[in-house]
Scaffold this motif. Structure first.
Motif, PDB file in Angstrom:
ATOM      1  N   ARG A  36       0.871  -1.177   0.000  1.00 27.30           N
ATOM      2  CA  ARG A  36       0.000   0.000   0.000  1.00 27.30           C
ATOM      3  C   ARG A  36       0.906   1.224   0.000  1.00 27.30           C
ATOM      4  N   LEU A  37       0.675   2.152  -0.906  1.00 25.36           N
ATOM      5  CA  LEU A  37       1.464   3.374  -0.931  1.00 25.36           C
ATOM      6  C   LEU A  37       1.104   4.235   0.280  1.00 25.36           C
ATOM      7  N   LEU A  38       2.098   4.901   0.841  1.00 24.52           N
ATOM      8  CA  LEU A  38       1.890   5.735   2.017  1.00 24.52           C
ATOM      9  C   LEU A  38       2.266   7.183   1.711  1.00 24.52           C
ATOM     10  N   PRO A  39       1.436   8.133   2.133  1.00 22.67           N
ATOM     11  CA  PRO A  39       1.784   9.541   1.947  1.00 22.67           C
ATOM     12  C   PRO A  39       2.739   9.993   3.044  1.00 22.67           C
ATOM     13  N   ASP A  40       3.410  11.095   2.819  1.00 20.45           N
ATOM     14  CA  ASP A  40       4.206  11.720   3.873  1.00 20.45           C
ATOM     15  C   ASP A  40       3.259  12.652   4.608  1.00 20.45           C
ATOM     16  N   SER A  43       4.698  16.101   5.452  1.00 19.55           N
ATOM     17  CA  SER A  43       4.949  16.976   4.303  1.00 19.55           C
ATOM     18  C   SER A  43       4.435  16.273   3.048  1.00 19.55           C
ATOM     19  N   PRO A  44       3.137  16.391   2.754  1.00 18.69           N
ATOM     20  CA  PRO A  44       2.538  15.689   1.610  1.00 18.69           C
ATOM     21  C   PRO A  44       3.263  15.918   0.290  1.00 18.69           C
ATOM     22  N   GLU A 198      -0.328   4.597  13.425  1.00 15.37           N
ATOM     23  CA  GLU A 198       1.030   4.170  13.779  1.00 15.37           C
ATOM     24  C   GLU A 198       1.858   3.901  12.525  1.00 15.37           C
ATOM     25  N   ILE A 199       1.233   3.305  11.512  1.00 12.50           N
ATOM     26  CA  ILE A 199       1.928   3.005  10.264  1.00 12.50           C
ATOM     27  C   ILE A 199       2.281   4.300   9.529  1.00 12.50           C
ATOM     28  N   TYR A 200       1.326   5.218   9.456  1.00 15.07           N
ATOM     29  CA  TYR A 200       1.581   6.493   8.774  1.00 15.07           C
ATOM     30  C   TYR A 200       2.725   7.255   9.449  1.00 15.07           C
ATOM     31  N   ALA A 201       2.851   7.079  10.766  1.00 18.46           N
ATOM     32  CA  ALA A 201       3.892   7.800  11.514  1.00 18.46           C
ATOM     33  C   ALA A 201       5.278   7.205  11.305  1.00 18.46           C
ATOM     34  N   GLN A 202       5.367   6.020  10.694  1.00 16.02           N
ATOM     35  CA  GLN A 202       6.653   5.339  10.519  1.00 16.02           C
ATOM     36  C   GLN A 202       7.315   5.624   9.174  1.00 16.02           C
ATOM     37  N   THR A 203       6.722   6.488   8.368  1.00 11.86           N
ATOM     38  CA  THR A 203       7.280   6.737   7.036  1.00 11.86           C
ATOM     39  C   THR A 203       8.675   7.354   7.113  1.00 11.86           C
ATOM     40  N   HIS A 204       9.487   7.020   6.127  1.00 11.47           N
ATOM     41  CA  HIS A 204      10.858   7.510   6.047  1.00 11.47           C
ATOM     42  C   HIS A 204      10.894   8.876   5.354  1.00 11.47           C
ATOM     43  N   THR A 205      11.858   9.704   5.726  1.00 15.57           N
ATOM     44  CA  THR A 205      12.083  10.974   5.037  1.00 15.57           C
ATOM     45  C   THR A 205      12.902  10.657   3.788  1.00 15.57           C
ATOM     46  N   PRO A 252      11.517  19.735 -10.125  1.00 17.07           N
ATOM     47  CA  PRO A 252      10.833  18.469 -10.410  1.00 17.07           C
ATOM     48  C   PRO A 252       9.604  18.310  -9.545  1.00 17.07           C
ATOM     49  N   ALA A 253       8.468  18.017 -10.172  1.00 11.20           N
ATOM     50  CA  ALA A 253       7.212  17.854  -9.430  1.00 11.20           C
ATOM     51  C   ALA A 253       7.234  16.563  -8.659  1.00 11.20           C
ATOM     52  N   PRO A 254       6.677  16.520  -7.429  1.00 10.00           N
ATOM     53  CA  PRO A 254       6.747  15.334  -6.595  1.00 10.00           C
ATOM     54  C   PRO A 254       5.875  14.188  -7.071  1.00 10.00           C
ATOM     55  N   VAL A 255       4.752  14.490  -7.754  1.00 11.28           N
ATOM     56  CA  VAL A 255       3.826  13.425  -8.131  1.00 11.28           C
ATOM     57  C   VAL A 255       3.919  13.112  -9.605  1.00 11.28           C
ATOM     58  N   ALA A 256       3.847  14.142 -10.441  1.00 11.35           N
ATOM     59  CA  ALA A 256       3.882  13.923 -11.875  1.00 11.35           C
ATOM     60  C   ALA A 256       4.945  14.800 -12.486  1.00 11.35           C
ATOM     61  N   PRO A 257       6.218  14.361 -12.435  1.00  8.79           N
ATOM     62  CA  PRO A 257       7.327  15.176 -12.912  1.00  8.79           C
ATOM     63  C   PRO A 257       7.180  15.533 -14.380  1.00  8.79           C
TER      64      PRO A 257
END
Length: 275
Positions: A36-40, A43-44, A198-205, A252-257
């Motif tokens: 499952r893809l996870l958002p930041d 910082s979305p 808890e999962i959303y809080a574990q995302t990497h920078t 560079p755009a983050p979603v659709a470069p």
């Protein structure tokens, strides 16, 4: 004591670098990986990290060397400019040598691993997915393309309304291909709201995954491992305004470069980088 602190700091830095790379999922042909893809959430705009990498087999040591290209951040890259200069004005021998300098375009995104058939210990953990143009096209279509009406924000949802991303890695000749990867609503995770948080809080920078070298450090790297010279300046740099045709977009755009000019060589680089 200061020497000891320096040694300890170097070890800590080395361990940190290795641990970050170990958080990137590895895919092998003949397997399908479900995530499952996870958002930041903090910082979305940094949900995706779009980057460029320069790498080659060192002409001094024979070992593979690589570095994050400053083009990732819209800056000039000494290594890529030297590649361009030699390819345009070098001798036949220099042009052949310059072809060894490989530039690849990649993306990173955080994922919650539902099923990793080759590394089951990753299941239930937050990892990073490193991918190229094939998967980027599928994700972009799901966010703002033809599939957006069906998927859209659901690709970032860990709840029952969310959708899984099935990464199908297949062998095509000598290289892997991911064109059959897809989003699917089949399969619920049955996670509570607290577990999701808890999962959303574990995302990497993501932008901290790779070390960033200065232009001077990249020049030294080029001199040592390409020109086989130490502490000498690179040959005449590309003149101001004479930007290589494969330069990264300024922002560079983050979603659709913004699309990058494609070539047969870029396609080969892409396939090799996904091995």
């Amino acid at each position: 004591m200061s020497m000891f602190e320096s040694i300890k700091g170097a070890l800590a830095s080395s361990s940190e670098g290795k641990s970050k790379f170990s958080e990137i999922m590895q895919t092998k042909p003949g397997n399908t990986y479900t995530v499952r893809l996870l958002p930041d959430s903090k910082s979305p705009a940094d949900t995706f990290f779009h980057y460029y990498n320069m790498g080659w087999n060192s002409f001094a040591t024979g070992q593979y060397v690589q570095a994050l290209s400053p083009q990732t951040f819209g800056d000039r890259c000494p290594i890529n400019e030297e590649r361009f200069r030699l390819s345009r004005t070098g001798t036949d021998e220099e042009k052949e040598k310059a072809s060894a300098l490989r530039r690849t375009e990649k993306w990173l995104v955080n994922v919650y691993v539902v099923d990793d058939p080759t590394n089951p210990e990753n299941n239930g953990k937050v990892k990073m997915l490193r991918y190229g143009k094939q998967i980027q096209k599928i994700i972009t279509e799901a966010i703002e393309g033809e599939d957006a009406a069906e998927f859209g924000a659901r690709i970032f949802d860990l709840g029952d309304e969310g959708v899984n991303f099935k990464i199908k890695c297949e062998q095509q000749g000598d290289y892997p291909t991911y064109v059959s990867s897809r989003f699917t609503s089949a399969g619920k995770l049955n996670l509570t709201e607290d577990q999701q948080k808890e999962i959303y809080a574990q995302t990497h920078t993501l932008k901290e995954t790779f070390p960033v070298k200065s232009a001077e450090e990249l020049t030294e790297m080029l001199n040592e491992h390409f020109h086989c010279k130490a502490n000498e300046p690179v040959a005449t740099p590309v003149a101001a305004g004479d930007t290589p045709p494969w330069s990264a977009p300024a922002e560079p755009a983050p979603v659709a470069p913004a699309p990058v000019e494609s070539s047969v060589e870029d396609d080969i680089d892409e396939l090799l980088a996904d091995l």
